[in-house]
Each structure stands twice: as structure tokens, then as C-alpha cells.
Design a protein around this motif. Sequence first.
Motif, PDB file in Angstrom:
ATOM      1  N   ALA A 131       0.835  -1.199   0.000  1.00  0.00           N
ATOM      2  CA  ALA A 131       0.000   0.000   0.000  1.00  0.00           C
ATOM      3  C   ALA A 131       0.869   1.248   0.000  1.00  0.00           C
ATOM      4  O   ALA A 131       1.943   1.283   0.615  1.00  0.00           O
ATOM      5  CB  ALA A 131      -0.910   0.001   1.222  1.00  0.00           C
ATOM      6  N   SER A 132       0.406   2.294  -0.687  1.00  0.00           N
ATOM      7  CA  SER A 132       1.152   3.552  -0.715  1.00  0.00           C
ATOM      8  C   SER A 132       1.092   4.237   0.640  1.00  0.00           C
ATOM      9  O   SER A 132       0.152   4.036   1.423  1.00  0.00           O
ATOM     10  CB  SER A 132       0.567   4.485  -1.784  1.00  0.00           C
ATOM     11  N   LEU A 133       2.070   5.072   0.900  1.00  0.00           N
ATOM     12  CA  LEU A 133       2.119   5.784   2.176  1.00  0.00           C
ATOM     13  C   LEU A 133       0.930   6.724   2.317  1.00  0.00           C
ATOM     14  O   LEU A 133       0.372   6.871   3.410  1.00  0.00           O
ATOM     15  CB  LEU A 133       3.437   6.574   2.280  1.00  0.00           C
ATOM     16  N   SER A 134       0.503   7.333   1.220  1.00  0.00           N
ATOM     17  CA  SER A 134      -0.655   8.234   1.274  1.00  0.00           C
ATOM     18  C   SER A 134      -1.924   7.470   1.656  1.00  0.00           C
ATOM     19  O   SER A 134      -2.734   7.946   2.456  1.00  0.00           O
ATOM     20  CB  SER A 134      -0.858   8.921  -0.081  1.00  0.00           C
ATOM     21  N   PHE A 135      -2.095   6.285   1.062  1.00  0.00           N
ATOM     22  CA  PHE A 135      -3.256   5.461   1.371  1.00  0.00           C
ATOM     23  C   PHE A 135      -3.239   5.042   2.839  1.00  0.00           C
ATOM     24  O   PHE A 135      -4.265   5.107   3.543  1.00  0.00           O
ATOM     25  CB  PHE A 135      -3.250   4.236   0.466  1.00  0.00           C
ATOM     26  N   LEU A 136      -2.086   4.633   3.317  1.00  0.00           N
ATOM     27  CA  LEU A 136      -1.943   4.211   4.709  1.00  0.00           C
ATOM     28  C   LEU A 136      -2.137   5.384   5.672  1.00  0.00           C
ATOM     29  O   LEU A 136      -2.744   5.233   6.738  1.00  0.00           O
ATOM     30  CB  LEU A 136      -0.568   3.576   4.924  1.00  0.00           C
ATOM     31  N   HIS A 137      -1.652   6.553   5.281  1.00  0.00           N
ATOM     32  CA  HIS A 137      -1.812   7.730   6.136  1.00  0.00           C
ATOM     33  C   HIS A 137      -3.287   8.082   6.304  1.00  0.00           C
ATOM     34  O   HIS A 137      -3.752   8.392   7.411  1.00  0.00           O
ATOM     35  CB  HIS A 137      -1.049   8.926   5.550  1.00  0.00           C
ATOM     36  N   GLY A 138      -4.047   8.040   5.199  1.00  0.00           N
ATOM     37  CA  GLY A 138      -5.470   8.331   5.277  1.00  0.00           C
ATOM     38  C   GLY A 138      -6.201   7.347   6.168  1.00  0.00           C
ATOM     39  O   GLY A 138      -7.072   7.734   6.963  1.00  0.00           O
ATOM     40  N   ALA A 139      -5.853   6.058   6.045  1.00  0.00           N
ATOM     41  CA  ALA A 139      -6.484   5.031   6.881  1.00  0.00           C
ATOM     42  C   ALA A 139      -6.126   5.226   8.349  1.00  0.00           C
ATOM     43  O   ALA A 139      -6.984   5.135   9.237  1.00  0.00           O
ATOM     44  CB  ALA A 139      -6.045   3.646   6.413  1.00  0.00           C
ATOM     45  N   ASP A 159       3.209 -15.832  -0.293  1.00  0.00           N
ATOM     46  CA  ASP A 159       4.526 -15.799  -0.933  1.00  0.00           C
ATOM     47  C   ASP A 159       5.325 -14.710  -0.223  1.00  0.00           C
ATOM     48  O   ASP A 159       4.768 -13.966   0.598  1.00  0.00           O
ATOM     49  CB  ASP A 159       4.429 -15.577  -2.444  1.00  0.00           C
ATOM     50  N   PRO A 160       6.618 -14.608  -0.470  1.00  0.00           N
ATOM     51  CA  PRO A 160       7.425 -13.646   0.294  1.00  0.00           C
ATOM     52  C   PRO A 160       6.888 -12.223   0.240  1.00  0.00           C
ATOM     53  O   PRO A 160       6.817 -11.527   1.270  1.00  0.00           O
ATOM     54  CB  PRO A 160       8.804 -13.753  -0.366  1.00  0.00           C
ATOM     55  N   SER A 161       6.491 -11.749  -0.927  1.00  0.00           N
ATOM     56  CA  SER A 161       5.999 -10.379  -1.046  1.00  0.00           C
ATOM     57  C   SER A 161       4.624 -10.206  -0.416  1.00  0.00           C
ATOM     58  O   SER A 161       4.345  -9.208   0.237  1.00  0.00           O
ATOM     59  CB  SER A 161       5.947  -9.964  -2.524  1.00  0.00           C
ATOM     60  N   GLY A 162       3.752 -11.202  -0.622  1.00  0.00           N
ATOM     61  CA  GLY A 162       2.407 -11.107  -0.079  1.00  0.00           C
ATOM     62  C   GLY A 162       2.386 -11.056   1.438  1.00  0.00           C
ATOM     63  O   GLY A 162       1.655 -10.264   2.036  1.00  0.00           O
ATOM     64  N   VAL A 163       3.177 -11.899   2.055  1.00  0.00           N
ATOM     65  CA  VAL A 163       3.254 -11.913   3.523  1.00  0.00           C
ATOM     66  C   VAL A 163       3.884 -10.624   4.032  1.00  0.00           C
ATOM     67  O   VAL A 163       3.404  -9.996   4.973  1.00  0.00           O
ATOM     68  CB  VAL A 163       4.053 -13.141   4.010  1.00  0.00           C
ATOM     69  N   ASN A 164       4.963 -10.203   3.389  1.00  0.00           N
ATOM     70  CA  ASN A 164       5.655  -8.984   3.820  1.00  0.00           C
ATOM     71  C   ASN A 164       4.796  -7.742   3.624  1.00  0.00           C
ATOM     72  O   ASN A 164       4.842  -6.811   4.442  1.00  0.00           O
ATOM     73  CB  ASN A 164       6.969  -8.842   3.057  1.00  0.00           C
ATOM     74  N   ALA A 165       3.985  -7.720   2.556  1.00  0.00           N
ATOM     75  CA  ALA A 165       3.106  -6.575   2.313  1.00  0.00           C
ATOM     76  C   ALA A 165       2.127  -6.399   3.461  1.00  0.00           C
ATOM     77  O   ALA A 165       1.872  -5.271   3.920  1.00  0.00           O
ATOM     78  CB  ALA A 165       2.362  -6.746   0.994  1.00  0.00           C
ATOM     79  N   GLY A 166       1.572  -7.509   3.949  1.00  0.00           N
ATOM     80  CA  GLY A 166       0.665  -7.440   5.096  1.00  0.00           C
ATOM     81  C   GLY A 166       1.375  -6.949   6.339  1.00  0.00           C
ATOM     82  O   GLY A 166       0.833  -6.135   7.100  1.00  0.00           O
ATOM     83  N   GLU A 167       2.596  -7.436   6.551  1.00  0.00           N
ATOM     84  CA  GLU A 167       3.370  -7.003   7.722  1.00  0.00           C
ATOM     85  C   GLU A 167       3.667  -5.507   7.659  1.00  0.00           C
ATOM     86  O   GLU A 167       3.626  -4.807   8.680  1.00  0.00           O
ATOM     87  CB  GLU A 167       4.673  -7.805   7.793  1.00  0.00           C
ATOM     88  N   LYS A 168       3.947  -5.006   6.462  1.00  0.00           N
ATOM     89  CA  LYS A 168       4.243  -3.583   6.290  1.00  0.00           C
ATOM     90  C   LYS A 168       3.005  -2.719   6.538  1.00  0.00           C
ATOM     91  O   LYS A 168       3.106  -1.612   7.083  1.00  0.00           O
ATOM     92  CB  LYS A 168       4.799  -3.322   4.888  1.00  0.00           C
ATOM     93  N   ILE A 169       1.849  -3.212   6.129  1.00  0.00           N
ATOM     94  CA  ILE A 169       0.606  -2.474   6.390  1.00  0.00           C
ATOM     95  C   ILE A 169       0.407  -2.336   7.897  1.00  0.00           C
ATOM     96  O   ILE A 169       0.135  -1.243   8.405  1.00  0.00           O
ATOM     97  CB  ILE A 169      -0.596  -3.196   5.745  1.00  0.00           C
ATOM     98  N   GLU A 170       0.523  -3.436   8.612  1.00  0.00           N
ATOM     99  CA  GLU A 170       0.350  -3.399  10.067  1.00  0.00           C
ATOM    100  C   GLU A 170       1.380  -2.471  10.718  1.00  0.00           C
ATOM    101  O   GLU A 170       1.037  -1.618  11.556  1.00  0.00           O
ATOM    102  CB  GLU A 170       0.483  -4.809  10.650  1.00  0.00           C
ATOM    103  N   THR A 172       3.105   0.046   9.478  1.00  0.00           N
ATOM    104  CA  THR A 172       2.940   1.464   9.151  1.00  0.00           C
ATOM    105  C   THR A 172       1.704   2.060   9.822  1.00  0.00           C
ATOM    106  O   THR A 172       1.740   3.199  10.300  1.00  0.00           O
ATOM    107  CB  THR A 172       2.849   1.660   7.627  1.00  0.00           C
ATOM    108  N   LEU A 173       0.618   1.301   9.887  1.00  0.00           N
ATOM    109  CA  LEU A 173      -0.580   1.800  10.570  1.00  0.00           C
ATOM    110  C   LEU A 173      -0.304   2.034  12.052  1.00  0.00           C
ATOM    111  O   LEU A 173      -0.745   3.040  12.626  1.00  0.00           O
ATOM    112  CB  LEU A 173      -1.739   0.816  10.400  1.00  0.00           C
ATOM    113  N   ARG A 174       0.419   1.142  12.670  1.00  0.00           N
ATOM    114  CA  ARG A 174       0.763   1.319  14.088  1.00  0.00           C
ATOM    115  C   ARG A 174       1.676   2.531  14.278  1.00  0.00           C
ATOM    116  O   ARG A 174       1.566   3.271  15.266  1.00  0.00           O
ATOM    117  CB  ARG A 174       1.431   0.059  14.634  1.00  0.00           C
ATOM    118  N   GLU A 175       2.555   2.734  13.321  1.00  0.00           N
ATOM    119  CA  GLU A 175       3.471   3.879  13.385  1.00  0.00           C
ATOM    120  C   GLU A 175       2.724   5.202  13.211  1.00  0.00           C
ATOM    121  O   GLU A 175       2.990   6.172  13.933  1.00  0.00           O
ATOM    122  CB  GLU A 175       4.528   3.733  12.297  1.00  0.00           C
TER     123      GLU A 175
END
Length: 273
Positions: A131-139, A159-170, A172-175
Amino acid sequence: MADRRDGLFEIVKAMRPMTVRQVFYQATVAGLVEKTEAGYNKVQTDLVQMRRSGILPYDWLADSTRWQRKPRTFDSVEQALRDTAKFYRKSLWNDASAYVEVWLEKDALAGVVHPITDMYDVPLMVARGYASLSFLHGAAEYIGCLDVPTYIYHLGDFDPSGVNAGEKIEETLRELAPDAEIHFERLAVWPSQIMQWDLPTRPTKQSDTRAKNFGDVSVELDAIPPGRLRQLVEKAINRHLPQDEFRVLKAAEQSERQLLKALVGDLAGGANG
């Protein structure tokens, strides 16, 4: 070819709405095509021809990757009120003790999951992988303003990217919303689901820099049958909005919709009088 198309028709009829890729995976499970790019091309070509010939209804296949922006306009106030009555939706979560979002890695699957999130008035967040930083910031900005805990359910490839993408969403939202109470859960795909449901697999792309310790097997979210995918989402939502409460709220929605229709009738009657 006729037998294959008959088989594809039965798959889509039973599981609609589906994406083309979901049909392909179910076709491989049924032994209709080989699990290769050539097999996918056969399915894709068959589905095009079946729709063009009128055998397969167009709306049985979902495509959320292309859409149109157009403002809603009306011929009259009466028409606006009629449309309002027709599409009136009650906010189901105003008095709930939680806020729920469903995050989806692939926009192509939005049409498969949306019937459930729409029915339960739950936001469907299509992240398109990372997800883009702008999208995550709005959420995060919205989540940070809430007085109730937020529950986020993520659907992505195993897969490596799919799992990591979810981890990055979590992460960044917490941050970005450090004071919010966020509960993040990956709904799919899990290794246990791959084994339990015997999902079609593919080799992990070794070109992915995260593949080193991941393992040899990957599974796309599309491999999960659409009905089962919708069940996963509905079950997660029902943890926070139980069916008995949902029925009460939908009954109230229907009553209020009838009230709006009565107002339209009164307006039309006054205009004619």
C-alpha cells in the motif's frame, strides 16, 4: 473443448462471482486444464468466447480493475428522493464496540469479496500489494480518531511479497496511529489452509529477495474458492456484529426505507394536487 467449457460453466455457476484466475485454479483442481500458463490461456479464451456467445452471463465474472467516475444527477427532487429511498443504508456500526476493515492485496478480487463487506457495511481496503504511504496515512488518520478498537483483517498471497506486504501495512498503521488500539489479523493465505483445503501451489519465485528463508511453495489468494473466501470474511465480521444484532439493524433499515418511500409518495401527491 466442449467438455472443458461445460466444466468451466459449472464451476462459475456454483461459485460466482469469480475472477478469471479463480476459475483457472478451480479448473486445475477439476482436471480440466494443466496448471501452466498455457492452461490459464485456455481458460481465459474459453471464458471470453462463452460470454460473447451468450452461454455465460457477463456478471458472473468479477473485474474490479477497471471502473468509471461519474457524478450522480437527477431530473427532479422527486427522483432524487426515490433513489435515496431505494439505496438507503443504515450505518450498522454506530453503536458497535469495534471498528472493522477488510484489507485485500488484489484489486481483481474486490468484486468477489465486496458482496460481503457491502452487506455488513464494512470498508474494503484494496491495497494492491504494498500500500502507498498516502493510502496508509489516510487510513491511519481515521483509525486514530476512533474511540473503539480497530480490527483489521488482511487477505493476501502466501509468498514472500504477499506476507511482507501485510506485515508492512500493520507496521505502518501502528506507526502512523500510535495511540489507536489496532488488532491486525491475516485471514488468508495460511500454510494450514493450503494443507487443509489442498490448494493449488506454485514454486516460490527465487528472484524475490525475501525468498531465502520462505520455502519452496507459494499460493495465490485466488486459489481459495470464492465461496470459502467470502465465508472467511463473513465469519471475521460476525465476531463483532453477530447475526442476531445484524438482523435487528437490517429490519430497522427496511422500516426507515419504507418511511422514505412514503415521503416520496406524499410529495408526488402534493405536486399532483
